[in-house]
Write a protein that holds these residues in place. Sequence first.
Motif, PDB file in Angstrom:
ATOM      1  N   HIS A  53       1.043  -1.255  -0.035  1.00  0.00           N
ATOM      2  CA  HIS A  53       0.029  -0.082  -0.296  1.00  0.00           C
ATOM      3  C   HIS A  53       1.011   1.253  -0.100  1.00  0.00           C
ATOM      4  CE1 HIS A  53      -3.559   2.279   1.226  1.00  0.00           C
ATOM      5  NE2 HIS A  53      -2.544   3.382   1.594  1.00  0.00           N
ATOM      6  N   GLU A  54       1.926   1.402   1.034  1.00  0.00           N
ATOM      7  CA  GLU A  54       2.582   2.499   1.153  1.00  0.00           C
ATOM      8  C   GLU A  54       3.486   2.742  -0.218  1.00  0.00           C
ATOM      9  OE1 GLU A  54       2.449   5.208   3.069  1.00  0.00           O
ATOM     10  OE2 GLU A  54       0.659   3.889   4.089  1.00  0.00           O
ATOM     11  N   GLY A  55       3.965   1.451  -0.766  1.00  0.00           N
ATOM     12  CA  GLY A  55       4.632   1.676  -2.170  1.00  0.00           C
ATOM     13  C   GLY A  55       3.816   2.245  -3.145  1.00  0.00           C
ATOM     14  N   GLY A  56       2.578   1.914  -3.025  1.00  0.00           N
ATOM     15  CA  GLY A  56       1.676   2.485  -4.186  1.00  0.00           C
ATOM     16  C   GLY A  56       1.803   3.971  -4.141  1.00  0.00           C
ATOM     17  N   HIS A  57       1.663   4.512  -3.053  1.00  0.00           N
ATOM     18  CA  HIS A  57       1.594   6.068  -2.826  1.00  0.00           C
ATOM     19  C   HIS A  57       2.978   6.512  -3.483  1.00  0.00           C
ATOM     20  CE1 HIS A  57      -1.930   6.173  -0.367  1.00  0.00           C
ATOM     21  NE2 HIS A  57      -1.438   5.801   0.565  1.00  0.00           N
ATOM     22  N   LEU A  58       4.077   5.860  -3.404  1.00  0.00           N
ATOM     23  CA  LEU A  58       5.327   6.385  -3.934  1.00  0.00           C
ATOM     24  C   LEU A  58       5.255   6.171  -5.438  1.00  0.00           C
ATOM     25  CD1 LEU A  58       7.935   5.077  -1.156  1.00  0.00           C
ATOM     26  CD2 LEU A  58       7.185   7.271  -1.702  1.00  0.00           C
ATOM     27  N   LEU A  59       4.768   4.933  -5.920  1.00  0.00           N
ATOM     28  CA  LEU A  59       4.898   4.820  -7.233  1.00  0.00           C
ATOM     29  C   LEU A  59       4.118   5.614  -7.994  1.00  0.00           C
ATOM     30  CD1 LEU A  59       5.704   2.830  -9.689  1.00  0.00           C
ATOM     31  CD2 LEU A  59       3.531   1.609  -9.193  1.00  0.00           C
ATOM     32  N   PHE A  60       2.613   5.874  -7.377  1.00  0.00           N
ATOM     33  CA  PHE A  60       1.763   6.722  -8.116  1.00  0.00           C
ATOM     34  C   PHE A  60       1.835   8.160  -8.165  1.00  0.00           C
ATOM     35  CE2 PHE A  60      -0.247   2.368  -8.438  1.00  0.00           C
ATOM     36  CZ  PHE A  60      -0.684   2.240  -9.793  1.00  0.00           C
ATOM     37  N   ALA A  61       2.781   8.619  -7.179  1.00  0.00           N
ATOM     38  CA  ALA A  61       2.954   9.931  -6.827  1.00  0.00           C
ATOM     39  C   ALA A  61       3.656  10.696  -8.036  1.00  0.00           C
ATOM     40  CB  ALA A  61       4.170  10.166  -5.941  1.00  0.00           C
ATOM     41  N   TRP A  62       4.173   9.891  -9.133  1.00  0.00           N
ATOM     42  CA  TRP A  62       4.422  10.467 -10.256  1.00  0.00           C
ATOM     43  C   TRP A  62       3.527  10.984 -11.149  1.00  0.00           C
ATOM     44  CZ3 TRP A  62       9.735  10.722 -11.445  1.00  0.00           C
ATOM     45  CH2 TRP A  62      10.399  10.159 -10.736  1.00  0.00           C
ATOM     46  N   PHE A  63       2.128  10.523 -10.732  1.00  0.00           N
ATOM     47  CA  PHE A  63       1.048  11.052 -11.540  1.00  0.00           C
ATOM     48  C   PHE A  63       0.120  11.813 -11.016  1.00  0.00           C
ATOM     49  CE2 PHE A  63       2.359   6.525 -12.467  1.00  0.00           C
ATOM     50  CZ  PHE A  63       2.788   6.772 -13.935  1.00  0.00           C
ATOM     51  N   GLY A  64       0.563  12.750 -10.127  1.00  0.00           N
ATOM     52  CA  GLY A  64      -0.112  13.417  -9.324  1.00  0.00           C
ATOM     53  C   GLY A  64      -0.571  13.270  -8.063  1.00  0.00           C
ATOM     54  N   ARG A  65      -1.418  14.110  -7.408  1.00  0.00           N
ATOM     55  CA  ARG A  65      -2.040  14.193  -6.089  1.00  0.00           C
ATOM     56  C   ARG A  65      -2.921  12.962  -6.055  1.00  0.00           C
ATOM     57  NH1 ARG A  65      -3.857  14.583  -1.462  1.00  0.00           N
ATOM     58  NH2 ARG A  65      -5.099  16.138  -0.497  1.00  0.00           N
ATOM     59  N   THR A  66      -3.723  13.108  -6.817  1.00  0.00           N
ATOM     60  CA  THR A  66      -4.917  12.336  -6.978  1.00  0.00           C
ATOM     61  C   THR A  66      -4.530  10.801  -7.142  1.00  0.00           C
ATOM     62  OG1 THR A  66      -6.396  13.921  -7.847  1.00  0.00           O
ATOM     63  CG2 THR A  66      -7.200  11.730  -7.893  1.00  0.00           C
ATOM     64  N   LEU A  67      -3.831  10.607  -8.009  1.00  0.00           N
ATOM     65  CA  LEU A  67      -3.201   9.152  -8.201  1.00  0.00           C
ATOM     66  C   LEU A  67      -2.515   8.743  -7.102  1.00  0.00           C
ATOM     67  CD1 LEU A  67      -2.815   8.536 -11.911  1.00  0.00           C
ATOM     68  CD2 LEU A  67      -4.423   7.426 -10.413  1.00  0.00           C
ATOM     69  N   CYS A  68      -1.456   9.550  -6.543  1.00  0.00           N
ATOM     70  CA  CYS A  68      -0.954   9.331  -5.262  1.00  0.00           C
ATOM     71  C   CYS A  68      -1.622   9.042  -4.177  1.00  0.00           C
ATOM     72  CB  CYS A  68      -0.046  10.429  -4.750  1.00  0.00           C
ATOM     73  SG  CYS A  68       1.030  10.208  -3.529  1.00  0.00           S
ATOM     74  N   LEU A  69      -2.793   9.601  -4.018  1.00  0.00           N
ATOM     75  CA  LEU A  69      -3.618   9.310  -2.848  1.00  0.00           C
ATOM     76  C   LEU A  69      -4.408   8.040  -3.243  1.00  0.00           C
ATOM     77  CD1 LEU A  69      -5.035  10.392  -0.175  1.00  0.00           C
ATOM     78  CD2 LEU A  69      -6.965  11.531  -1.856  1.00  0.00           C
ATOM     79  N   TRP A  70      -5.020   7.784  -4.171  1.00  0.00           N
ATOM     80  CA  TRP A  70      -5.367   6.552  -4.590  1.00  0.00           C
ATOM     81  C   TRP A  70      -4.262   5.223  -4.785  1.00  0.00           C
ATOM     82  CZ3 TRP A  70     -10.665   5.169  -5.328  1.00  0.00           C
ATOM     83  CH2 TRP A  70     -11.759   6.327  -5.140  1.00  0.00           C
ATOM     84  N   GLY A  71      -3.172   5.793  -4.967  1.00  0.00           N
ATOM     85  CA  GLY A  71      -2.006   4.761  -5.319  1.00  0.00           C
ATOM     86  C   GLY A  71      -1.914   3.777  -4.526  1.00  0.00           C
ATOM     87  N   GLY A  72      -2.178   3.940  -3.165  1.00  0.00           N
ATOM     88  CA  GLY A  72      -1.812   2.896  -2.225  1.00  0.00           C
ATOM     89  C   GLY A  72      -2.959   1.702  -2.544  1.00  0.00           C
ATOM     90  N   THR A  73      -4.135   1.975  -2.338  1.00  0.00           N
ATOM     91  CA  THR A  73      -5.184   0.875  -2.737  1.00  0.00           C
ATOM     92  C   THR A  73      -5.145   0.392  -3.890  1.00  0.00           C
ATOM     93  OG1 THR A  73      -6.447   2.018  -0.976  1.00  0.00           O
ATOM     94  CG2 THR A  73      -7.638   0.430  -2.416  1.00  0.00           C
ATOM     95  N   ILE A  74      -4.770   1.252  -4.929  1.00  0.00           N
ATOM     96  CA  ILE A  74      -4.583   0.718  -6.152  1.00  0.00           C
ATOM     97  C   ILE A  74      -3.633  -0.397  -6.430  1.00  0.00           C
ATOM     98  CG2 ILE A  74      -3.957   1.102  -8.636  1.00  0.00           C
ATOM     99  CD1 ILE A  74      -5.411   3.898  -8.309  1.00  0.00           C
ATOM    100  N   LEU A  75      -2.414  -0.375  -5.876  1.00  0.00           N
ATOM    101  CA  LEU A  75      -1.468  -1.185  -5.856  1.00  0.00           C
ATOM    102  C   LEU A  75      -1.654  -2.341  -5.267  1.00  0.00           C
ATOM    103  CD1 LEU A  75       1.617  -1.662  -7.514  1.00  0.00           C
ATOM    104  CD2 LEU A  75       2.702  -0.533  -5.503  1.00  0.00           C
ATOM    105  N   GLN A  76      -2.121  -1.978  -3.869  1.00  0.00           N
ATOM    106  CA  GLN A  76      -2.665  -3.087  -2.836  1.00  0.00           C
ATOM    107  C   GLN A  76      -3.415  -4.045  -3.271  1.00  0.00           C
ATOM    108  OE1 GLN A  76      -3.976  -1.693   0.870  1.00  0.00           O
ATOM    109  NE2 GLN A  76      -5.340  -3.345   1.024  1.00  0.00           N
ATOM    110  N   TRP A  77      -4.112  -3.852  -4.430  1.00  0.00           N
ATOM    111  CA  TRP A  77      -5.154  -4.762  -4.964  1.00  0.00           C
ATOM    112  C   TRP A  77      -4.478  -5.126  -6.318  1.00  0.00           C
ATOM    113  CZ3 TRP A  77     -10.864  -2.494  -4.574  1.00  0.00           C
ATOM    114  CH2 TRP A  77     -11.445  -2.443  -3.217  1.00  0.00           C
ATOM    115  N   LEU A  78      -3.815  -4.283  -6.813  1.00  0.00           N
ATOM    116  CA  LEU A  78      -3.168  -4.945  -8.475  1.00  0.00           C
ATOM    117  C   LEU A  78      -2.367  -5.764  -8.162  1.00  0.00           C
ATOM    118  CD1 LEU A  78      -3.783  -3.875 -11.289  1.00  0.00           C
ATOM    119  CD2 LEU A  78      -2.042  -2.232 -10.909  1.00  0.00           C
TER     120      LEU A  78
END
Length: 180
Positions: A53-78
Amino acid sequence: MREFLAPFLEAEWRPTPRWAIAAWMVFYVAFLGYAWSMHGGYLFIDSANLVVHEGGHLLFAWFGRTLCLWGGTILQWLVPLLLAAYFFSQRQTTAFAFCLFFFFENWLYTATYMADAWAMQLPLVTTGDPEFAEHDWHAIFSSLGVLQYDTAIAAVVRFLGWCGMLGTVAWLATKKNKSA
């Protein structure tokens, strides 16, 4: 479309010995009992979920604040979903079931976090400055205008997670094995 997918969907699964299926069934029943007894609390597997989950925030932070915020759950499920897709394509029964089961187990973890969106009582973990840590689901639900429904949304997600885990175990239990 059906004609295109038919050969792929109808391909034979690799044989799995009955003893292996039985051993996995014992594991899943024990895990389901453990998860049920925790009543939405933190499960031992959630430590691994938290890292992803935390890695998802770091990974998706490259794509802006919204995806950074959602990125934890996105990667955790993906992560478990993509692993399940890979093992499905390889027709590896127990590996597919394991990844799919833990894809749905992640929903329980997410539901606990969602249900805390209004109250914000869970301790937060962050990869950055703790002073700037924010509750993902409080921010997400607030931006969507549904913060007051946090526990109702979490209940649906939790229910779907349980259905997915039970469905995966039922699929594995009823899987016909041609040569094992």
